[in-house]
Design an enzyme around this catalytic site. Sequence first.
Site, PDB file in Angstrom:
ATOM      1  CD  GLU A   1      63.632  30.653  52.358  1.00 19.74           C
ATOM      2  OE1 GLU A   1      62.852  31.454  52.775  1.00 19.74           O
ATOM      3  OE2 GLU A   1      64.710  30.637  52.772  1.00 19.74           O
TER       4      GLU A   1
ATOM      5  CE1 TYR B   1      63.117  36.331  52.220  1.00 20.98           C
ATOM      6  CE2 TYR B   1      61.516  34.459  52.089  1.00 20.98           C
ATOM      7  CZ  TYR B   1      62.746  34.855  52.606  1.00 20.98           C
ATOM      8  OH  TYR B   1      63.646  34.179  53.180  1.00 20.98           O
TER       9      TYR B   1
ATOM     10  CG  ASP C   1      64.093  37.396  56.234  1.00 18.32           C
ATOM     11  OD1 ASP C   1      64.913  38.359  56.295  1.00 18.32           O
ATOM     12  OD2 ASP C   1      64.356  36.222  56.876  1.00 18.32           O
TER      13      ASP C   1
ATOM     14  CB  CYS D   1      71.150  42.384  64.047  1.00 16.33           C
ATOM     15  SG  CYS D   1      70.616  44.111  63.819  1.00 16.33           S
TER      16      CYS D   1
ATOM     17  CB  CYS E   1      76.272  46.310  68.960  1.00 12.88           C
ATOM     18  SG  CYS E   1      74.513  46.824  68.333  1.00 12.88           S
TER      19      CYS E   1
ATOM     20  CB  CYS F   1      77.275  42.901  65.417  1.00  8.25           C
ATOM     21  SG  CYS F   1      76.820  42.898  63.876  1.00  8.25           S
TER      22      CYS F   1
ATOM     23  CB  CYS G   1      76.346  48.777  62.095  1.00 10.80           C
ATOM     24  SG  CYS G   1      74.639  48.923  62.565  1.00 10.80           S
TER      25      CYS G   1
HETATM   26  S1  SF4 Z   1      76.130  46.542  64.891  1.00 14.02           S
HETATM   27 FE1  SF4 Z   1      74.483  47.092  63.799  1.00 14.02          FE
HETATM   28  S2  SF4 Z   1      74.023  45.322  62.612  1.00 14.02           S
HETATM   29 FE2  SF4 Z   1      75.310  44.553  64.288  1.00 14.02          FE
HETATM   30  S3  SF4 Z   1      73.921  44.061  65.941  1.00 14.02           S
HETATM   31 FE3  SF4 Z   1      74.327  46.008  66.217  1.00 14.02          FE
HETATM   32  S4  SF4 Z   1      72.621  47.079  65.307  1.00 14.02           S
HETATM   33 FE4  SF4 Z   1      72.742  44.996  64.500  1.00 14.02          FE
END
Ligand code: SF4
Length: 378
Positions: free
Chosen positions: A62, A144, A162, A214, A221, A224, A230
């Site tokens: 880290e 952090y 982060d 992301c 997306c 994702c 989201c």
């Molecule tokens: S859906 Fe949202 S969290 Fe997922 S990659 Fe797209 S913007 Fe990022």
Amino acid sequence: MDASAPTIAARNFDAEFDADGVAPALLDWYDRHARVLPWRAAPGTQAQDFGSNWPYRVWLSEVMLQQTTVAAVIPYFTEFTRRWPTIGALAAAEDGDVMAAWAGLGYYARARNLLACARAVAAAGGAFPDSEDGLRGLPGLGAYTAAAVAAIAFGRRAVVVDANVERVVSRLFAIGEPLPGARTAIRTATDTITPEARAGDFAQAMMDLGSSICVPRSPRCLLCPLSAQCRAGRSGMPEAYPVKAAKKARPERRGRAFWIERDGSVWLVRRPDKGMLGGMRALPDDGWNARADGAASPPIDGQWRSAGAVAHGFTHFSLTLELMVHSRVEGREMGADGEWWPIARIAEAGLPTVFARAAQLALADPGTREGGGRHEHR
Ligand code: SF4
């Protein structure tokens, strides 16, 4: 593997947001796609199961990752843990050896803190504190790092934010407030989706999602695991988040640097240790800084002429640096605060960029090269 459904501690940040759905979807994705890293336990396992030495490895990684990328850190981490496999070994290392091994990883202050922390832990018996508060008391551990080590090494529920997490969360919740002011809202939102169980895996999953899916430009997306929750993804404008504050116009500063050439050498000075470009070799200048234009007189009398100017952007201001060339230099007595540096080796002088570009101006200047600086060969 802990298959229990994560529970969510805080629910009042955004009542309409499906906070409960985030951690299970993300951890399910992490179980299948986690990056394999030398400091990482396999998904679903507790890092401390790997022995009392594991927190040392998590902490070391880290601290190293604060400044650079995973790919750059891996060879450093491998070398550090080969030479100093335990916190006790690192604590007993020579300062100079650790500094040398750190070269290339960024600010040496962090390496000094690394050693101070290792020695503090070793002096206290060799075991890292296992709570976020306890970790915060160690040298160099900010909010952090303490949260990350508490979660990843000890499985403590901690809110780990982060830069990757900041981006993911600001998109998930479509937080419209610009950074840096949005950090409080981002932290609160992260708190609402951080589970009690597998908090370390959750933190690492968020980091992995931010680095592979992301991503800052063109987030993926469609791949994702959080696309159902989201808001930014659904809006079709995920890249609009995190919102950045409009940049303030940077102040414009003007300054002059002085080219004094004699017998194939140029006069260079060492800048004061404190202040801009502290301790670096440079052309003498008129004292410009972030708050004021330069006003000081040239270091020697005589006729000066302009050989042009270079523009340079510093973080907090823009500088137009005019290069003044001395028309005729007699003798080599210049005082004790500088040195004659061979022009043929100017690239080795380590001049900061703005002065290196000013030097290029002088070298390309026909007046200087043809004797405007009275370059006398003997
Ligand atoms: S859906 Fe949202 S969290 Fe997922 S990659 Fe797209 S913007 Fe990022």
